[in-house]
Enzyme design. Structure first.
Site, mmCIF file in Angstrom:
data_model
loop_
_atom_site.group_PDB
_atom_site.id
_atom_site.type_symbol
_atom_site.label_atom_id
_atom_site.label_comp_id
_atom_site.label_asym_id
_atom_site.label_seq_id
_atom_site.Cartn_x
_atom_site.Cartn_y
_atom_site.Cartn_z
ATOM 1 N N TYR A 51 -1.702 -2.989 -18.664
ATOM 2 C CA TYR A 51 -2.127 -3.415 -17.325
ATOM 3 C C TYR A 51 -2.577 -4.878 -17.299
ATOM 4 C CZ TYR A 51 -1.798 1.196 -15.067
ATOM 5 O OH TYR A 51 -1.338 2.379 -14.509
ATOM 6 N N PHE A 59 -11.196 -4.532 -10.231
ATOM 7 C CA PHE A 59 -11.188 -3.126 -10.633
ATOM 8 C C PHE A 59 -10.656 -2.921 -12.052
ATOM 9 C CE2 PHE A 59 -7.224 -4.022 -8.325
ATOM 10 C CZ PHE A 59 -6.275 -3.641 -9.262
ATOM 11 N N ARG A 87 9.227 5.197 -6.530
ATOM 12 C CA ARG A 87 8.086 4.642 -5.781
ATOM 13 C C ARG A 87 7.947 5.369 -4.434
ATOM 14 N NH1 ARG A 87 4.399 1.136 -8.306
ATOM 15 N NH2 ARG A 87 3.911 0.461 -6.204
ATOM 16 N N THR A 93 -0.250 3.320 -3.075
ATOM 17 C CA THR A 93 -1.286 3.252 -4.125
ATOM 18 C C THR A 93 -2.535 4.017 -3.704
ATOM 19 O OG1 THR A 93 -0.443 1.061 -4.704
ATOM 20 C CG2 THR A 93 -2.618 1.653 -5.553
ATOM 21 N N ARG A 104 1.260 11.345 -4.578
ATOM 22 C CA ARG A 104 -0.135 10.899 -4.413
ATOM 23 C C ARG A 104 -0.811 11.593 -3.237
ATOM 24 N NH1 ARG A 104 1.041 4.609 -6.140
ATOM 25 N NH2 ARG A 104 0.429 4.829 -8.326
ATOM 26 N N ASN A 114 -5.223 7.854 -8.918
ATOM 27 C CA ASN A 114 -4.102 8.161 -8.023
ATOM 28 C C ASN A 114 -2.927 8.882 -8.691
ATOM 29 O OD1 ASN A 114 -3.167 5.995 -9.415
ATOM 30 N ND2 ASN A 114 -2.920 4.634 -7.660
ATOM 31 N N HIS A 117 1.723 6.864 -12.260
ATOM 32 C CA HIS A 117 2.213 5.483 -12.279
ATOM 33 C C HIS A 117 3.715 5.502 -12.068
ATOM 34 C CE1 HIS A 117 3.174 1.431 -13.688
ATOM 35 N NE2 HIS A 117 4.103 1.987 -14.439
ATOM 36 N N GLU A 128 8.059 -1.251 -19.816
ATOM 37 C CA GLU A 128 7.082 -0.161 -19.927
ATOM 38 C C GLU A 128 7.637 1.016 -20.736
ATOM 39 O OE1 GLU A 128 5.003 -1.375 -15.666
ATOM 40 O OE2 GLU A 128 6.079 0.535 -15.811
#
Ligand code: ATP
Ligand code: MG
Length: 139
Positions: A51, A59, A87, A93, A104, A114, A117, A128
């Site tokens: 991240y 945050f 997505r 989000t 979500r 949430n 990912h 990733e």
């Protein structure tokens, strides 16, 4: 990795709430094929690297604490138009803004926790996926 792949993590809240099966069912019935998958736990160093793009955000500390507090499920998924379609399947989000029927909306409690990912580009899907699955594995 081909551009018809994306990368996902079921986040610690999903594992804690017993939602692995339900979320994987939703993913596979939405047309994604699971190409690689493992249950693991992120170290603080690995999570900060994953991240890193958010390291200056307010945050960030909260995100690292959350993402390292328990097991995650990491997976590479395959489908035509995988990144964009995934997505759409996971939703916004902030689950309060997520569309009905999205993962979500169904399984996340808050912006901070949430549920899942999803990679945001083909390039990041490859980075990733490689981060979590070593080149020794063939898939
Ligand atoms: P992800 O990358 O996990 O798929 P995303 O792309 O929807 O999520 P990002 O902007 O990349 O959202 O943020 C990464 C993660 O950081 C979010 O999924 C969420 O867990 C956390 N996060 C983002 N914004 C906030 C915020 N304002 N407060 C708390 N946590 C946040
Ligand atoms: Mg993101």
């Amino acid at each position: 990795m081909a551009t018809n792949r994306t990368f996902t993590m079921l986040k610690p809240d999903s594992i804690e709430k017993g939602n692995i099966g339900a979320i994987l069912e939703k993913i596979t019935t939405s047309g994604f094929r699971i190409v690689a998958m493992k249950m693991t736990q992120l170290s603080t160093a690995n999570c900060e690297e994953f991240y890193a793009i958010h390291s200056e955000r307010p945050f960030f500390g909260e995100l690292i604490t959350y993402m390292t507090r328990g097991a995650i499920v990491a997976a590479i998924l395959e489908k035509e138009n995988a990144v964009e379609d995934f997505r759409a399947l996971i939703g916004a989000t902030n689950p309060a803004d997520a569309a009905e029927g999205t993962i979500r909306k169904l399984y996340a409690d808050s912006m901070g926790e949430n549920a899942v990912h999803g990679s945001d580009s083909n390039e990041n899907a490859e980075i990733e996926g490689n981060f979590h699955f070593s080149g020794r594995e063939q898939f």
